[in-house]
Design an enzyme around this catalytic site. Structure first.
Site, PDB file in Angstrom:
ATOM      1  N   ARG A 167      10.098   4.207   6.570  1.00  0.00           N
ATOM      2  CA  ARG A 167       9.092   4.250   7.619  1.00  0.00           C
ATOM      3  C   ARG A 167       9.167   2.859   8.242  1.00  0.00           C
ATOM      4  O   ARG A 167      10.259   2.478   8.673  1.00  0.00           O
ATOM      5  CB  ARG A 167       7.713   4.623   7.054  1.00  0.00           C
ATOM      6  CG  ARG A 167       6.833   5.298   8.126  1.00  0.00           C
ATOM      7  CD  ARG A 167       5.452   5.662   7.634  1.00  0.00           C
ATOM      8  NE  ARG A 167       4.646   4.488   7.358  1.00  0.00           N
ATOM      9  CZ  ARG A 167       3.408   4.539   6.843  1.00  0.00           C
ATOM     10  NH1 ARG A 167       2.855   5.697   6.545  1.00  0.00           N
ATOM     11  NH2 ARG A 167       2.723   3.431   6.631  1.00  0.00           N
ATOM     12  N   LYS A 170      -8.524   4.243   6.351  1.00  0.00           N
ATOM     13  CA  LYS A 170      -8.093   5.196   7.388  1.00  0.00           C
ATOM     14  C   LYS A 170      -8.424   6.641   7.061  1.00  0.00           C
ATOM     15  O   LYS A 170      -8.733   7.423   7.943  1.00  0.00           O
ATOM     16  CB  LYS A 170      -6.606   5.030   7.676  1.00  0.00           C
ATOM     17  CG  LYS A 170      -5.708   5.415   6.518  1.00  0.00           C
ATOM     18  CD  LYS A 170      -4.263   5.042   6.840  1.00  0.00           C
ATOM     19  CE  LYS A 170      -3.350   5.515   5.732  1.00  0.00           C
ATOM     20  NZ  LYS A 170      -2.150   4.690   5.599  1.00  0.00           N
TER      21      LYS A 170
HETATM   22  C1  LIG Z   1      -2.065   4.251   4.475  1.00  0.00           C
HETATM   23  C2  LIG Z   1      -1.421   2.976   4.131  1.00  0.00           C
HETATM   24  C3  LIG Z   1      -1.730   2.348   2.924  1.00  0.00           C
HETATM   25  C4  LIG Z   1      -2.664   2.936   1.908  1.00  0.00           C
HETATM   26  O1  LIG Z   1      -2.064   3.984   1.217  1.00  0.00           O
HETATM   27  P1  LIG Z   1      -2.782   4.671  -0.035  1.00  0.00           P
HETATM   28  O2  LIG Z   1      -1.744   5.567  -0.576  1.00  0.00           O
HETATM   29  O3  LIG Z   1      -3.971   5.386   0.494  1.00  0.00           O
HETATM   30  O4  LIG Z   1      -3.153   3.589  -0.970  1.00  0.00           O
HETATM   31  C5  LIG Z   1      -1.133   1.137   2.672  1.00  0.00           C
HETATM   32  N1  LIG Z   1      -0.269   0.580   3.548  1.00  0.00           N
HETATM   33  C6  LIG Z   1       0.057   1.160   4.718  1.00  0.00           C
HETATM   34  C7  LIG Z   1       1.008   0.481   5.627  1.00  0.00           C
HETATM   35  C8  LIG Z   1      -0.505   2.381   5.046  1.00  0.00           C
HETATM   36  O5  LIG Z   1      -0.181   2.955   6.212  1.00  0.00           O
END
Ligand SMILES: *Cc1c(COP(=O)(O)O)cnc(C)c1O
Length: 353
Positions: free
Chosen positions: A132, A38
């Site tokens: 969250r 992302k």
């Molecule tokens: C963005 C996200 C991740 C990845 O997080 P990082 O800190 O970049 O490893 C993993 N799980 C969810 C649900 C996310 O939204």
């Protein structure tokens, strides 16, 4: 011809290396990785580098990013990290596994899976304290009962997400709780949970120190692959590259000026009344980059120059003794927030090395 500025230079080799090292590290104890794309808007070349490094899935929070990778013919299992009811039709069409917490949304997925003659796979996210996404543990059994009545939905695993919103650490007790919930669900219901996704880049310290990893067999990792660090304290992970991304922007003014603004004080362009440290008369440069392009607070100057402030289209730096000339490029390192914003800026060229 001069290289375009501002630009981000992206080392695919370094990203691939980071993915490979992390897949080896986590693989030693049976944990597979989802490479999270992302922050780079599902950039297909970066997804490919992650896949070459060994990730078994590509996960993204935006359906549009996954669609872009599919159009680019990236071949992997795609995971959607954030599922919206209004997108259910396309989630079923384009995504292999989606993360879910709301029964209305899952019913909608079931509806479209029936129409599309598919079984849609989901991971249920459990709330473990970061506040969250997540189903509260006490609601999990009745929730699963409802999902099991939906014939076109298959629960393939449980997951949790920490250290994102509430800054809660993924530690031993949290991971043990997820493992125990997994066992309890399998005892109560006639289903096998094959993907227990314990978290993200913040799970590095837990993994390094945990004597037992329990049922956890998957992590969703973005920042560690892209920037080479764990995210509990942002320390570099040994043997990983922390400079796979470099932002280069152009000096458009370079002068000797005072460090304290002169005249009557009022609000700046963003409604703040700024305060300055007196550095005396010094070398200052303006960089053609601004708040519209990236999160300036997450940038650090390569070399010892210092960012003093920014407005929408200008970054002011203390250029120290470097004697910057107009037209030259200055290098910056980016943190996750800056990377996310810079990759999204249409003004910044993405250059793959
Ligand atoms: C963005 C996200 C991740 C990845 O997080 P990082 O800190 O970049 O490893 C993993 N799980 C969810 C649900 C996310 O939204």
């Amino acid at each position: 011809m001069k290289a375009f500025m501002p630009r981000i230079e992206i080392s695919l080799a370094k990203i691939q290396h980071n993915a490979r090292m992390l897949c080896q590290l986590y693989g030693q104890r049976g944990i597979s990785l989802m490479g999270v794309s992302k922050a780079v808007l599902g950039e297909p070349l970066i997804a490919e580098a992650m896949i070459r490094g060994g990730v078994k899935f590509i996960a993204d929070s935006r359906l549009e990013n996954i669609q872009k990778m599919k159009i680019a013919r990236i071949s992997t299992r795609f995971v959607l990290l954030r599922t919206a009811l209004s997108q259910a039709k396309f989630v079923v069409e384009d995504v292999d596994i989606s993360l879910n917490t709301e029964i209305e949304t899952i019913k909608e997925l079931d509806h479209y899976a029936k129409i599309q003659h598919k079984i849609h796979q989901i991971i249920l996210m459990v709330e473990m304290g970061d506040l969250r996404e997540g189903i509260l543990p006490r609601d999990l059994f009745p929730f699963i009962e409802q999902v099991l009545s939906l014939p076109y939905i298959k629960i393939v695993g449980l997951g949790c997400n920490l250290a994102c919103y509430g800054g809660i650490k993924p530690d031993e007790p949290k991971m043990r709780q997820l493992s125990e919930l997994t066992d309890a669900v399998e005892q109560k219901f006639p289903i096998g949970l094959s993907l227990i996704s314990g978290g993200n880049s913040a799970n590095y310290e837990w993994y390094k120190s945990a004597p037992e990893i329990g049922r956890i067999n998957n992590l969703r990792v973005g920042e560690s692959i892209l920037l080479g660090c764990g995210t509990v304290n942002r320390q570099a992970i040994p043997q990983l590259h922390t400079n796979a991304f470099k932002l280069i922007a152009e000096v458009i003014e370079s002068k000797v000026k005072p460090s304290i603004p002169f005249g009557e004080v009022c609000q700046d362009a963003f409604g703040n009344v700024p305060v300055f440290r007196d550095r005396g008369i010094h070398n200052r440069a303006i960089i053609a980059l601004g708040k519209q392009d990236t999160l300036i607070s997450g940038l650090t100057c390569a070399r010892s120059m210092e960012i003093l402030g920014s407005s929408s289209d200008h970054v002011v730096i203390d250029s120290k003794h470097f004697g910057l000339k107009v037209g030259v490029g200055v290098d910056f390192n980016l943190d996750y927030g800056s990377l996310l914003a810079a990759m999204t800026s249409p003004f910044i060229k993405k250059q793959f090395m």
